[in-house]
Motif scaffolding. Structure first.
Motif, PDB file in Angstrom:
ATOM      1  N   UNK A 296     -16.127  -5.555  10.968  1.00 36.21           N
ATOM      2  CA  UNK A 296     -16.358  -6.691  10.075  1.00 36.21           C
ATOM      3  C   UNK A 296     -17.543  -6.416   9.160  1.00 36.21           C
ATOM      4  N   UNK A 297     -18.623  -5.923   9.741  1.00 38.32           N
ATOM      5  CA  UNK A 297     -19.824  -5.605   8.964  1.00 38.32           C
ATOM      6  C   UNK A 297     -19.520  -4.587   7.879  1.00 38.32           C
ATOM      7  N   UNK A 298     -18.739  -3.569   8.227  1.00 38.57           N
ATOM      8  CA  UNK A 298     -18.382  -2.541   7.242  1.00 38.57           C
ATOM      9  C   UNK A 298     -17.506  -3.103   6.130  1.00 38.57           C
ATOM     10  N   UNK A 299     -16.793  -4.182   6.414  1.00 38.00           N
ATOM     11  CA  UNK A 299     -15.965  -4.807   5.383  1.00 38.00           C
ATOM     12  C   UNK A 299     -16.799  -5.661   4.431  1.00 38.00           C
ATOM     13  N   UNK A 300     -17.794  -6.366   4.955  1.00 34.08           N
ATOM     14  CA  UNK A 300     -18.508  -7.333   4.105  1.00 34.08           C
ATOM     15  C   UNK A 300     -19.636  -6.689   3.304  1.00 34.08           C
ATOM     16  N   UNK A 301     -20.142  -5.531   3.747  1.00 35.40           N
ATOM     17  CA  UNK A 301     -21.159  -4.825   2.978  1.00 35.40           C
ATOM     18  C   UNK A 301     -20.440  -3.848   2.055  1.00 35.40           C
ATOM     19  N   UNK A 302     -20.462  -4.123   0.793  1.00 27.60           N
ATOM     20  CA  UNK A 302     -19.699  -3.317  -0.164  1.00 27.60           C
ATOM     21  C   UNK A 302     -20.084  -1.845  -0.080  1.00 27.60           C
ATOM     22  N   UNK A 303     -19.069  -0.995  -0.018  1.00 27.02           N
ATOM     23  CA  UNK A 303     -19.295   0.443  -0.006  1.00 27.02           C
ATOM     24  C   UNK A 303     -19.716   1.016   1.324  1.00 27.02           C
ATOM     25  N   UNK A 304     -19.817   0.190   2.366  1.00 23.11           N
ATOM     26  CA  UNK A 304     -20.268   0.693   3.661  1.00 23.11           C
ATOM     27  C   UNK A 304     -19.202   1.575   4.299  1.00 23.11           C
ATOM     28  N   UNK A 305     -19.666   2.547   5.067  1.00 21.25           N
ATOM     29  CA  UNK A 305     -18.733   3.363   5.837  1.00 21.25           C
ATOM     30  C   UNK A 305     -19.083   3.245   7.312  1.00 21.25           C
ATOM     31  N   UNK A 306     -18.135   3.560   8.170  1.00 20.51           N
ATOM     32  CA  UNK A 306     -18.237   3.321   9.606  1.00 20.51           C
ATOM     33  C   UNK A 306     -18.184   4.636  10.359  1.00 20.51           C
ATOM     34  N   UNK A 307     -19.040   4.760  11.379  1.00 19.77           N
ATOM     35  CA  UNK A 307     -18.982   5.912  12.273  1.00 19.77           C
ATOM     36  C   UNK A 307     -19.130   5.403  13.702  1.00 19.77           C
ATOM     37  N   UNK A 308     -18.354   5.955  14.614  1.00 16.74           N
ATOM     38  CA  UNK A 308     -18.432   5.534  16.018  1.00 16.74           C
ATOM     39  C   UNK A 308     -19.211   6.553  16.826  1.00 16.74           C
ATOM     40  N   UNK A 309     -20.122   6.048  17.683  1.00 13.22           N
ATOM     41  CA  UNK A 309     -20.845   6.889  18.629  1.00 13.22           C
ATOM     42  C   UNK A 309     -20.211   6.668  19.999  1.00 13.22           C
ATOM     43  N   UNK A 310     -19.493   7.651  20.545  1.00  8.23           N
ATOM     44  CA  UNK A 310     -18.769   7.451  21.803  1.00  8.23           C
ATOM     45  C   UNK A 310     -19.683   6.971  22.928  1.00  8.23           C
ATOM     46  N   UNK A 311     -19.204   5.960  23.651  1.00 10.84           N
ATOM     47  CA  UNK A 311     -19.905   5.471  24.825  1.00 10.84           C
ATOM     48  C   UNK A 311     -21.079   4.557  24.562  1.00 10.84           C
ATOM     49  N   UNK A 312     -21.491   4.413  23.327  1.00 19.16           N
ATOM     50  CA  UNK A 312     -22.699   3.667  23.012  1.00 19.16           C
ATOM     51  C   UNK A 312     -22.518   2.173  23.249  1.00 19.16           C
ATOM     52  N   UNK A 313     -23.581   1.535  23.760  1.00 18.97           N
ATOM     53  CA  UNK A 313     -23.634   0.090  23.906  1.00 18.97           C
ATOM     54  C   UNK A 313     -24.765  -0.459  23.058  1.00 18.97           C
ATOM     55  N   UNK A 314     -25.521  -1.413  23.610  1.00 17.83           N
ATOM     56  CA  UNK A 314     -26.624  -2.035  22.879  1.00 17.83           C
ATOM     57  C   UNK A 314     -27.950  -1.423  23.342  1.00 17.83           C
ATOM     58  N   UNK A 315     -27.936  -0.135  23.613  1.00 18.51           N
ATOM     59  CA  UNK A 315     -29.122   0.574  24.093  1.00 18.51           C
ATOM     60  C   UNK A 315     -29.081   1.988  23.537  1.00 18.51           C
ATOM     61  N   UNK A 316     -30.192   2.705  23.705  1.00 19.42           N
ATOM     62  CA  UNK A 316     -30.295   4.058  23.156  1.00 19.42           C
ATOM     63  C   UNK A 316     -30.622   5.055  24.271  1.00 19.42           C
ATOM     64  N   UNK A 317     -29.649   5.327  25.164  1.00 20.25           N
ATOM     65  CA  UNK A 317     -29.853   6.311  26.225  1.00 20.25           C
ATOM     66  C   UNK A 317     -29.776   7.729  25.671  1.00 20.25           C
ATOM     67  N   UNK A 318     -30.216   8.714  26.444  1.00 23.69           N
ATOM     68  CA  UNK A 318     -30.233  10.100  25.956  1.00 23.69           C
ATOM     69  C   UNK A 318     -28.897  10.594  25.434  1.00 23.69           C
ATOM     70  N   UNK A 319     -27.789  10.169  26.039  1.00 22.64           N
ATOM     71  CA  UNK A 319     -26.473  10.695  25.650  1.00 22.64           C
ATOM     72  C   UNK A 319     -26.095  10.357  24.214  1.00 22.64           C
TER      73      UNK A 319
END
Length: 302
Positions: A259-282
């Motif tokens: 949704x965010x990538x749709x409403x911000x004009x020109x935005x692009x999306x990338x997925x980080x596998x396994x990621x949640x709402x934290x920044x672990x080493x992986x």
């Protein structure tokens, strides 16, 4: 040995009368600036050192403590502020450090503040990267099949997170507070990656040592959050914007990133596998690679 211009530098910046924010800079002073904007109730020390160091290989990296976090002024009870004032602090930090323009990376509330800066001060932003956040827009999400979904019908915060947040934080001493924070990260991390308890315990030890207290502020939760929608402005965005999709995100789960990538004009999306709402080493390596790949398109001095 690091070059002189690559040493870590700390400085306080005044953002309002009697209110100053702690800032830290690292990386070459003549490299393009990159400002890290943390989430609610979180100090700049929450950005993991390996990520900061990786970004500082190519950028003059700035992180800072929001008001009522870390070493910055704890002033809300005497000088209440709005959430939108925290977005103005982003500009005040850049001004105070003499930075004309910067790449912005915002996490959670920091992603909302970054959107406010994108909308209100696009001339100060070289690029934006948005993590673990939601769109400041009333525009419906459009599914791949073309079906519109009103914002109010997008998935909410996971029940296990709401359960944690429903209980007020009580002072049972530093050891109990450290345990509480580690459990908080366990829930925020999602369920797709193994949980590194020792890593998050050490992270929070550094956060507490930096602040000089284990007390938890509730200021950001009490701040007035009205006036944050920027539907039209984000639809006109011309700043290169990257949205990071975290498949295990429990606070703003998919399709919030889409949704965010749709409403911000020109935005692009990338997925980080396994990621949640934290920044672990992986996730730090893939995240640094994604951010640096994005900023490489617009690297020029700020």
């Amino acid at each position: 040995m690091k070059h002189a211009d690559e040493r870590v530098r700390e400085q306080y910046v005044e953002v309002a009368p009697g209110v100053r924010l702690w800032t830290e800079r690292r990386g070459p002073a003549d490299a393009p600036a990159l400002l890290l904007v943390m989430g609610a109730q979180a100090s700049g020390i929450g950005w993991p050192e390996p990520l900061v160091d990786a970004l500082a290989e190519h950028h003059h990296v700035i992180r800072y403590d929001h008001r009522d976090t870390g070493k910055s002024s704890h002033s809300f009870d005497e000088q209440p502020y709005r959430v939108t004032d925290l977005a103005q602090d982003v500009i005040a930090v850049l001004d105070g450090l003499g930075v004309e323009r910067a790449h912005l990376v915002g996490l959670s509330l920091g992603g909302m503040l970054t959107q406010l800066v994108l909308a209100d001060h696009p001339e100060r932003v070289l690029s934006a990267t948005l993590l673990g956040t939601c769109a400041l827009s009333e525009t419906s999400y459009v599914r791949p099949d073309g079906t519109p979904v009103p914002v109010a019908e997008l998935p909410g915060i996971a029940p296990e997170v709401l359960e944690l947040w429903a209980h007020p934080v009580e002072d049972h001493g530093p050891a109990a507070e450290l345990d509480r924070r580690v459990e908080h990260w366990r829930v925020l991390g999602g369920n797709q990656l193994p949980f590194g308890e020792a890593y998050f315990r050490e992270l929070e030890r550094r956060v507490i040592e930096h602040a000089g207290t284990y007390a938890v502020s509730t200021a950001h939760g009490r701040a007035d959050d009205s006036g944050m929608l920027r539907t039209a402005e984000l639809a006109r965005n011309a700043v290169p914007t990257l949205v990071v999709s975290a498949p295990a995100e429990p606070v703003f789960p998919p399709p919030h990133p889409q949704h965010l990538a749709q409403v911000v004009a020109g935005a692009r999306l990338v997925e980080i596998p396994g990621m949640g709402h934290a920044l672990p080493p992986a996730v730090l390596g893939p995240l640094a690679e994604a951010i640096l790949g994005h900023t490489a398109g617009g690297r020029r001095e700020g």
